[in-house]
Design a protein around this motif. Sequence first.
Motif, mmCIF file in Angstrom:
data_model
loop_
_atom_site.group_PDB
_atom_site.id
_atom_site.type_symbol
_atom_site.label_atom_id
_atom_site.label_comp_id
_atom_site.label_asym_id
_atom_site.label_seq_id
_atom_site.Cartn_x
_atom_site.Cartn_y
_atom_site.Cartn_z
ATOM 1 N N ALA A 119 -5.423 6.300 6.645
ATOM 2 C CA ALA A 119 -4.419 5.364 7.187
ATOM 3 C C ALA A 119 -3.431 6.093 8.089
ATOM 4 C CB ALA A 119 -3.683 4.666 6.059
ATOM 5 N N GLU A 140 -6.708 9.353 15.487
ATOM 6 C CA GLU A 140 -6.504 10.469 16.421
ATOM 7 C C GLU A 140 -7.374 11.669 16.035
ATOM 8 O OE1 GLU A 140 -2.141 10.005 15.974
ATOM 9 O OE2 GLU A 140 -2.112 10.286 18.146
ATOM 10 N N GLU A 153 1.011 2.671 15.294
ATOM 11 C CA GLU A 153 2.285 3.402 15.348
ATOM 12 C C GLU A 153 3.413 2.560 15.915
ATOM 13 O OE1 GLU A 153 -0.647 4.690 15.941
ATOM 14 O OE2 GLU A 153 -0.751 6.788 15.324
ATOM 15 N N MET A 192 10.985 8.790 16.780
ATOM 16 C CA MET A 192 11.054 8.942 15.331
ATOM 17 C C MET A 192 12.498 8.871 14.825
ATOM 18 S SD MET A 192 8.774 9.791 13.204
ATOM 19 C CE MET A 192 8.319 10.842 11.939
ATOM 20 N N ARG A 205 5.952 -3.340 0.574
ATOM 21 C CA ARG A 205 5.087 -2.846 -0.504
ATOM 22 C C ARG A 205 5.842 -2.741 -1.824
ATOM 23 N NH1 ARG A 205 3.475 -2.559 4.149
ATOM 24 N NH2 ARG A 205 1.235 -2.782 4.514
ATOM 25 N N LYS A 232 6.047 -4.820 -6.503
ATOM 26 C CA LYS A 232 6.176 -4.202 -7.834
ATOM 27 C C LYS A 232 7.260 -4.941 -8.613
ATOM 28 C CE LYS A 232 4.483 0.122 -5.998
ATOM 29 N NZ LYS A 232 4.244 -0.256 -4.605
HETATM 30 C C1 HSC Z 1 0.830 7.853 12.333
HETATM 31 O O1 HSC Z 1 -0.297 7.969 11.944
HETATM 32 C C2 HSC Z 1 1.437 8.711 13.364
HETATM 33 C C3 HSC Z 1 0.388 9.491 14.082
HETATM 34 O O2 HSC Z 1 0.372 9.191 15.438
HETATM 35 C C4 HSC Z 1 0.529 10.930 13.800
HETATM 36 C C5 HSC Z 1 1.646 11.572 14.540
HETATM 37 C C6 HSC Z 1 1.774 13.011 14.231
HETATM 38 C C7 HSC Z 1 2.487 13.307 12.969
HETATM 39 C C8 HSC Z 1 3.659 12.488 12.774
HETATM 40 C C9 HSC Z 1 4.901 13.125 12.669
HETATM 41 C C10 HSC Z 1 5.961 12.154 12.592
HETATM 42 N N1 HSC Z 1 1.343 6.762 4.600
HETATM 43 O O3 HSC Z 1 -0.588 -1.652 2.203
HETATM 44 P P1 HSC Z 1 -1.115 -1.346 0.862
HETATM 45 C C11 HSC Z 1 0.392 3.367 0.883
HETATM 46 S S1 HSC Z 1 1.874 6.689 11.683
HETATM 47 C C12 HSC Z 1 1.777 6.728 3.342
HETATM 48 O O4 HSC Z 1 -0.442 -1.929 -0.311
HETATM 49 P P2 HSC Z 1 -3.603 -2.545 1.674
HETATM 50 C C13 HSC Z 1 1.250 2.149 0.639
HETATM 51 O O5 HSC Z 1 2.619 2.460 0.695
HETATM 52 C C14 HSC Z 1 0.900 5.899 10.476
HETATM 53 N N2 HSC Z 1 1.462 5.743 2.462
HETATM 54 O O6 HSC Z 1 -2.682 -1.643 0.753
HETATM 55 C C15 HSC Z 1 0.785 1.737 -0.747
HETATM 56 O O7 HSC Z 1 1.396 2.588 -1.681
HETATM 57 P P3 HSC Z 1 1.827 2.041 -3.126
HETATM 58 C C16 HSC Z 1 0.039 4.880 11.082
HETATM 59 C C17 HSC Z 1 0.685 4.772 2.912
HETATM 60 O O8 HSC Z 1 -4.980 -2.336 1.193
HETATM 61 C C18 HSC Z 1 -0.697 2.068 -0.711
HETATM 62 O O9 HSC Z 1 -0.867 3.027 0.344
HETATM 63 N N3 HSC Z 1 -0.619 4.137 10.030
HETATM 64 C C19 HSC Z 1 0.219 4.734 4.223
HETATM 65 O O10 HSC Z 1 -3.060 -3.907 1.755
HETATM 66 C C20 HSC Z 1 -1.582 0.897 -0.430
HETATM 67 O O11 HSC Z 1 -1.109 0.244 0.746
HETATM 68 C C21 HSC Z 1 -0.151 2.975 9.569
HETATM 69 O O12 HSC Z 1 0.831 2.451 10.036
HETATM 70 C C22 HSC Z 1 0.563 5.790 5.086
HETATM 71 N N4 HSC Z 1 0.132 5.862 6.355
HETATM 72 O O13 HSC Z 1 -3.461 -1.931 3.146
HETATM 73 C C23 HSC Z 1 -0.950 2.360 8.452
HETATM 74 N N5 HSC Z 1 -0.520 3.616 4.383
HETATM 75 O O14 HSC Z 1 0.553 1.665 -3.803
HETATM 76 C C24 HSC Z 1 -0.052 1.668 7.498
HETATM 77 C C25 HSC Z 1 -0.518 2.989 3.200
HETATM 78 O O15 HSC Z 1 2.531 3.186 -3.730
HETATM 79 N N6 HSC Z 1 -0.782 1.160 6.340
HETATM 80 N N7 HSC Z 1 0.202 3.676 2.303
HETATM 81 O O16 HSC Z 1 2.706 0.861 -2.859
HETATM 82 C C26 HSC Z 1 -1.399 -0.026 6.358
HETATM 83 O O17 HSC Z 1 -1.494 -0.696 7.366
HETATM 84 C C27 HSC Z 1 -1.957 -0.511 5.051
HETATM 85 O O18 HSC Z 1 -1.283 0.142 4.024
HETATM 86 C C28 HSC Z 1 -3.466 -0.260 4.876
HETATM 87 C C29 HSC Z 1 -3.884 -0.640 3.427
HETATM 88 C C30 HSC Z 1 -4.236 -1.139 5.865
HETATM 89 C C31 HSC Z 1 -3.814 1.195 5.094
#
Ligand code: HSC
Length: 700
Positions: free
Chosen positions: A59, A108, A128, A265, A281, A285
């Motif tokens: 993710a 990426e 993002e 950021m 999220r 809970k």
């Molecule tokens: C990114 O990737 C930036 C990049 O360009 C990199 C840049 C370089 C480095 C960066 C420096 C700054 N992280 O939604 P759910 C947890 S930005 C941490 O209930 P679902 C969520 O909190 C990222 N935790 O399930 C939950 O935890 P809990 C871009 C994350 O099946 C659990 O996972 N990515 C997480 O309905 C389950 O989630 C996104 O924006 C993450 N990235 O959906 C993706 N993603 O159980 C955001 C999830 O403790 N995520 N969690 O409550 C989503 O869209 C949805 O969570 C999913 C799953 C579709 C992955």
Amino acid sequence: MLVNYEVTESVAVLTMQQAPVNGLGLPLRKALREMLHKAFDDATIKGVVLTGGEKVFSAGADIEEFEAGLDGPNFADPYLGSLVDLVEAAGKPVVAAISGVCLGGGLELVLGCHYRVADSSARFGLPEVNLGILPGAGGTQRLPRLIGVEGALDLIVSGEMVDCERAVSLGLIDRVLVDEAEGTAVKKAVQLALEAASSGHWPRLRDVVIRMQANELSQLIEAKIATLRKPLPAALQCIDAVSWSVTLPFEEALGKEYAALRELMASAESQALRHAFFAERRAGKIQGISREVPVRAVTSVAVIGAGTMGSGIAMCCANAGMPVMLLDTSEEAVQRGLQGLAANYGAAIKRGRLTTEVADRRLRLISGSTDFSRIGSADLVIEAVYEDMAVKESVFRAIDSFAQPDAILASNTSTLDLDAIAGFTSRPQDVVGLHFFSPANLMRLLEVVRGAKTRDEVLASAMQFARKIGKVGVVAGVCDGFIGNRMFEEYLRQAYFLLDEGATPLQVDRALEDWGMAMGPLATMDLAGNDIGLAIRKRRKIEQPDRPYSAIPDLVAEMGRFGQKTGAGWYRYDPVTRKRQADPEIDSLVLEYGARNHIARREISDEEIVARCLFALANEGALILREGIAQRASDIDTVYLNGYGFPAHRGGPMFYADKIGLPNVLARIEGFQAGYMGELWQPASLLTELGETGQSFASV
Ligand code: HSC
């Protein structure tokens, strides 16, 4: 072990295993680097396959790490961007094998690989922008080199996910498995790695040169900007960054992408959007109920009341694949409800949002009846009848006598006492509130109301049902208006008092819309119906005769100006376009009211309008929090973000107040006490305590 290392046919298969979603936090990045080097340094290894297992690829970056700021683990070595570079520069082919979601930094990483294999469960996206940042690990440079500038702009600026089929048509993946008989994506990826290794050639996206005329690029950019309604900095920065893939050398563009990421950021918008992500999220809970509490499966639903709300609820259930029975007292009402449903699906087909086949399948799940004994087969019965206690009583007595012993009994009441409703049954422990928002099939919010006797498993089951039908469930306690409407009343009351004092309806709405609200309060009432507002105020006058209101909204409603449905309310509405127009008749009504009541009119700034309306929300929110009606401040934010058009980039009313600083909010409210209707501004005790000690709502 965060990355499993296994060798198959001289190919190293690296499987990320960081639950729950392979978030690319520092520990996983370190483990990946170590395992990549292990594979690269081993002369017997011909190629590498990178996978996240069969459920989820990744993710993306670990959003939890973002909170540590610009010196936090997200930017620590190995930075995700350098890991992608390491993969791309490998002296052996690296193939990504993708199942499940592959988002943000996960995608990426995949773009750094030389080939991409996916199965039909794969979903791709660069979301993002929804977090107020841009893809910062080379995504803005490699994606246009793979799928073209236009496709990359679409994906990056919308932040939307695409399924495997769409990814193939975009050219995002090289090979796709649609048939299980072909084996797993990993198996296919191993073959591809071996083929590439023996050919001695594997492509690197950084080497691709995009040839595009400057005017073609600027046309694409202008067209994309024109699609953005209220562009936030992140969306504009994403567009800029994609344009660098054409105009700048690769390394220089990567440097600029990194700098832009760091700037975004730290922005207030990104902080608010990240808050909104976690708040949603967290709302799932339930305090005091463990995740282990048994939940009752809801596989069939009965909805009582075939009006607009009941029909919308039936659609939600059918859309989630559940059989649902729509009941009402007369055959005519049932038929009207069913026809309304069919018309709604028809409109969705016309707009291209639904295929006829899917709509038919959903319609077949919905049946109608006037025979209440038929609710006996439903796991969940939802009452959505007229908001009148006597009507609710007779419906709940009927539900009680026909529903099966394990059924969950829900009321969609928005204002009545759920505990009193539960008292009409012999099983108040099975009664819960399910407060849908109109139009029920479209609005994401669902307030799940916990009555005094609601059993834990019933509440947990209702929250699971909310998830099943794609709603954001937020637990609320019993009070008039629950979380959302109770706060909205204070917000609205301020909007009306502002008219008394000198503002026009358009000024109030514009000030709040310019600030970011999807719709101003008066326009919202024109949509909801000024007759409904009038009915609520009439009830209030009986219950709380001393509670002051401006009389202006009553005058508007009494003129028959109920809003959009009558073509006029606070505004006039074009019958075709439904566009609003300020109405001089209303402006003079407002002026005359002020003169008649000797209220000195004055210039009111937009800033004051916003502060008064929003701090009224936060102050009522503080009361709600202290009374335990909401579990946490972030739940209140989730309600407003998903049900009231509150702008996500402001994080919600409680987050916004925290950002302004509660001491400042408190001081401002004390200032309002000296003004018009100042006696109404009583700072909530929680706000006073937190403000005086310099704390925040988030700390509660
Ligand atoms: C990114 O990737 C930036 C990049 O360009 C990199 C840049 C370089 C480095 C960066 C420096 C700054 N992280 O939604 P759910 C947890 S930005 C941490 O209930 P679902 C969520 O909190 C990222 N935790 O399930 C939950 O935890 P809990 C871009 C994350 O099946 C659990 O996972 N990515 C997480 O309905 C389950 O989630 C996104 O924006 C993450 N990235 O959906 C993706 N993603 O159980 C955001 C999830 O403790 N995520 N969690 O409550 C989503 O869209 C949805 O969570 C999913 C799953 C579709 C992955």
